[in-house]
Enzyme design. Structure first.
Site, PDB file in Angstrom:
ATOM      1  N   TYR A 107       0.839  -1.208   0.000  1.00  9.34           N
ATOM      2  CA  TYR A 107       0.000   0.000   0.000  1.00  9.34           C
ATOM      3  C   TYR A 107       0.872   1.257   0.000  1.00  9.34           C
ATOM      4  CZ  TYR A 107      -4.370  -2.454   0.047  1.00  9.34           C
ATOM      5  OH  TYR A 107      -5.426  -3.240  -0.369  1.00  9.34           O
ATOM      6  N   HIS A 136     -15.366   1.169  -1.798  1.00  6.79           N
ATOM      7  CA  HIS A 136     -14.250   0.295  -1.391  1.00  6.79           C
ATOM      8  C   HIS A 136     -13.239   1.013  -0.508  1.00  6.79           C
ATOM      9  CE1 HIS A 136     -15.161  -2.430  -5.116  1.00  6.79           C
ATOM     10  NE2 HIS A 136     -15.977  -2.648  -4.123  1.00  6.79           N
ATOM     11  N   CYS A 149      -9.325  -0.557  18.212  1.00  2.00           N
ATOM     12  CA  CYS A 149     -10.479   0.260  18.627  1.00  2.00           C
ATOM     13  C   CYS A 149     -11.318   0.706  17.442  1.00  2.00           C
ATOM     14  CB  CYS A 149     -10.003   1.465  19.431  1.00  2.00           C
ATOM     15  SG  CYS A 149      -9.161   2.705  18.434  1.00  2.00           S
ATOM     16  N   GLY A 180     -15.352   3.124 -16.933  1.00  2.00           N
ATOM     17  CA  GLY A 180     -14.100   2.475 -16.574  1.00  2.00           C
ATOM     18  C   GLY A 180     -14.163   1.399 -15.526  1.00  2.00           C
TER      19      GLY A 180
HETATM   20  N1  APR Z   1     -10.827   4.805 -19.808  1.00  2.00           N
HETATM   21  C1  APR Z   1     -11.930   4.096 -19.456  1.00  2.00           C
HETATM   22  N2  APR Z   1     -11.892   2.781 -19.101  1.00  2.00           N
HETATM   23  C2  APR Z   1     -10.689   2.173 -19.144  1.00  2.00           C
HETATM   24  C3  APR Z   1      -9.496   2.843 -19.517  1.00  2.00           C
HETATM   25  C4  APR Z   1      -9.608   4.225 -19.863  1.00  2.00           C
HETATM   26  N3  APR Z   1      -8.556   4.962 -20.221  1.00  2.00           N
HETATM   27  N4  APR Z   1      -8.467   1.957 -19.451  1.00  2.00           N
HETATM   28  C5  APR Z   1      -9.000   0.758 -19.048  1.00  2.00           C
HETATM   29  N5  APR Z   1     -10.337   0.895 -18.874  1.00  2.00           N
HETATM   30  C6  APR Z   1     -11.311  -0.110 -18.453  1.00  2.00           C
HETATM   31  C7  APR Z   1     -10.995  -1.553 -18.783  1.00  2.00           C
HETATM   32  O1  APR Z   1     -11.356  -1.872 -20.111  1.00  2.00           O
HETATM   33  C8  APR Z   1     -11.852  -2.284 -17.754  1.00  2.00           C
HETATM   34  O2  APR Z   1     -13.167  -2.492 -18.237  1.00  2.00           O
HETATM   35  O3  APR Z   1     -11.405  -0.059 -17.057  1.00  2.00           O
HETATM   36  C9  APR Z   1     -11.909  -1.300 -16.573  1.00  2.00           C
HETATM   37  C10 APR Z   1     -11.066  -1.696 -15.370  1.00  2.00           C
HETATM   38  O4  APR Z   1     -11.552  -2.893 -14.855  1.00  2.00           O
HETATM   39  P1  APR Z   1     -10.831  -3.579 -13.585  1.00  2.00           P
HETATM   40  O5  APR Z   1      -9.386  -3.579 -13.779  1.00  2.00           O
HETATM   41  O6  APR Z   1     -11.528  -4.874 -13.375  1.00  2.00           O
HETATM   42  O7  APR Z   1     -11.148  -2.578 -12.404  1.00  2.00           O
HETATM   43  P2  APR Z   1     -12.527  -2.309 -11.621  1.00  2.00           P
HETATM   44  O8  APR Z   1     -13.695  -2.649 -12.440  1.00  2.00           O
HETATM   45  O9  APR Z   1     -12.464  -0.952 -11.064  1.00  2.00           O
HETATM   46  O10 APR Z   1     -12.377  -3.373 -10.407  1.00  2.00           O
HETATM   47  C11 APR Z   1     -13.378  -3.446  -9.447  1.00  2.00           C
HETATM   48  O11 APR Z   1     -12.049  -4.984  -8.187  1.00  2.00           O
HETATM   49  O12 APR Z   1      -9.978  -5.581  -7.541  1.00  2.00           O
HETATM   50  C12 APR Z   1     -11.135  -5.034  -7.102  1.00  2.00           C
HETATM   51  O13 APR Z   1     -11.487  -3.540  -5.313  1.00  2.00           O
HETATM   52  C13 APR Z   1     -10.942  -3.624  -6.586  1.00  2.00           C
HETATM   53  O14 APR Z   1     -12.376  -1.687  -6.932  1.00  2.00           O
HETATM   54  C14 APR Z   1     -11.767  -2.780  -7.562  1.00  2.00           C
HETATM   55  C15 APR Z   1     -12.777  -3.770  -8.102  1.00  2.00           C
END
Ligand code: APR
Length: 299
Positions: free
Chosen positions: A67, A172, A183, A244
Site C-alpha cells: 500500500y 471500497h 479500537c 471504466g
Molecule cells: N478509460 C476508461 N476505461 C478504461 C481505460 C480508460 N482509459 N483503461 C482501461 N479501462 C477499463 C478496462 O477496459 C476495464 O473495463 O477499465 C476497466 C477496469 O476494470 P478492472 O481492472 O476490473 O477494475 P474495476 O472494475 O475498477 O475493479 C473493481 O475490483 O480488484 C477489485 O477492489 C478492486 O475496486 C476494484 C474492483
C-alpha cells in the site's frame, strides 16, 4: 458527433437524477494501474497475498509495503480530464450522485480543480440543498454567473465547500485513510510509511493498536452507509453513466442493475469489454479522458 454520443447526451440532458459509477479505468490515463487490464495489479500481484484480512493478519508488513508503494504511485499522479469533467458537470447542474470503487483520491482532487476553474471563470455556484439533489430552475436562475476572478481573488473556502459537495460515495474505502485493528478508530493518513519492520508500522494514536488501510478487502463487507447511499441513488436515477469498470466485483457491480431495474437507462464508457455491454442503452467505446469531457460539456 457520433450518433451514440448524441444519444447519450440527449439521455443525460433529459435526466433529473443521474448516478455516475466509476472504476479503475477512470484513473488509467492518470497513470494508475487498473486491476484486470494489461499491466493490471492482479496480473502482477496475488490478491490473496495482499488484499484480504487473512493476508494482513499473516504479514502486515508486506501488505503495508504494497500500500505504501501504491500511495507513492498515486502521489505522482494528477486527476485527468474525465475526473475534472465529471466534477465540473456535477457543480453546474446538480442532481448527480458519484459512486466510485476506486481507493485513489483523484475524484476529490479533480473536484478541487473543477471548482477552482469555475471560480476563475466566475461560474462557481454553490447550489442550495443536499448533494445529489436536482438543482431547481429557480436555483440555477438565481445564481447567475459572476465576473472572472484572478488567482489572488479566488474564494478558497467556497471552492473547498463546492468540491466537498461533489465528493464520491466510496464503496471500497480510501487508500489515504486508516482504521485501527483494535479500537476501529478511523482517520486520514498521508504520512510517509516505513514498512521495514512490524515495529515501524503505523499505530493508533488513541490505543496504540496496529492501523490497517481503510479499504475493503476481498471477503469483507462494504461500508453500510456507503452501500445504502449508492444503491439508493442508483435506484432513483433516470440514467446510470458507467465509466471504466469491468463490472467483475460484487456487490458493487450490481449497482447498475438497480438503475436498469427501476426503468432507468444505462450509458457505458470503456475502451474494452465490460459485463454491462449487453444491457447498455448507449455504448461509447473509448478512453474516459477522451470521451467524457465532450459527453458532459454543456449538457
Ligand atoms: N478509460 C476508461 N476505461 C478504461 C481505460 C480508460 N482509459 N483503461 C482501461 N479501462 C477499463 C478496462 O477496459 C476495464 O473495463 O477499465 C476497466 C477496469 O476494470 P478492472 O481492472 O476490473 O477494475 P474495476 O472494475 O475498477 O475493479 C473493481 O475490483 O480488484 C477489485 O477492489 C478492486 O475496486 C476494484 C474492483
Amino acid at each position: 458527433m457520433s450518433g451514440e454520443s448524441a444519444a447519450a447526451r440527449e439521455l443525460l440532458a433529459g435526466a433529473v437524477r443521474v448516478v455516475v459509477f466509476t472504476g479503475a479505468g477512470v484513473s488509467a490515463e492518470s497513470g494508475v494501474p487498473t486491476f484486470r487490464g494489461p499491466g493490471g495489479l492482479w496480473k502482477t500481484f496475488r490478491p490473496e497475498q495482499l488484499a484480504t484480512p487473512e493476508a494482513f493478519a499473516r504479514d502486515p508488513r508486506l501488505v503495508w509495503e504494497w500500500y505504501g508503494w501504491r500511495r507513492g504511485l498515486l502521489a505522482a499522479c494528477r486527476p485527468n480530464l474525465a475526473h475534472v469533467a465529471i466534477a465540473r458537470w456535477m457543480l453546474r447542474r446538480g442532481g448527480v450522485a458519484l459512486v466510485t470503487q476506486n481507493v485513489d483520491d483523484l475524484h476529490e482532487r479533480g473536484a478541487l480543480e473543477a471548482a477552482t476553474g469555475l471560480a476563475r471563470e466566475g461560474r462557481l455556484r454553490v447550489a442550495a440543498g443536499p448533494a445529489g439533489a436536482p438543482a431547481s430552475e429557480e436555483a440555477r436562475a438565481a445564481a447567475p454567473d459572476a465576473s472572472p476572478l484572478h488567482d489572488d481573488e479566488l474564494p478558497v473556502e467556497k471552492i473547498a465547500a463546492a468540491a466537498a459537495r461533489v465528493a464520491p460515495i466510496r464503496l471500497h474505502g480510501s487508500i489515504f485513510h486508516v482504521r485501527c485493528t483494535n479500537c476501529r478508530a478511523r482517520s486520514e493518513h498521508r504520512a510517509p510509511l516505513d514498512a521495514s519492520s512490524e515495529a515501524t508500522l503505523p499505530r493508533c494514536g488513541a490505543c496504540g493498536g496496529l492501523l490497517r488501510p481503510d479499504v475493503v478487502w476481498f471477503g469483507e463487507a462494504l461500508p453500510e452507509g456507503a452501500l445504502e447511499a449508492a444503491f439508493g441513488a442508483a435506484a432513483r436515477a433516470d440514467v446510470c453513466l458507467v465509466v471504466g469498470t469491468a463490472g467483475a466485483v460484487q456487490p458493487a457491480a450490481a449497482l447498475v442493475h438497480e438503475t436498469a431495474g427501476g426503468g432507468g437507462r444505462v450509458i457505458v464508457v470503456d475502451p474494452g469489454e465490460t459485463a454491462y455491454d449487453a444491457m447498455a442503452d448507449v455504448r461509447l467505446w473509448g478512453a474516459a479522458g477522451e470521451v467524457v469531457p465532450g459527453l458532459l460539456r454543456d449538457v
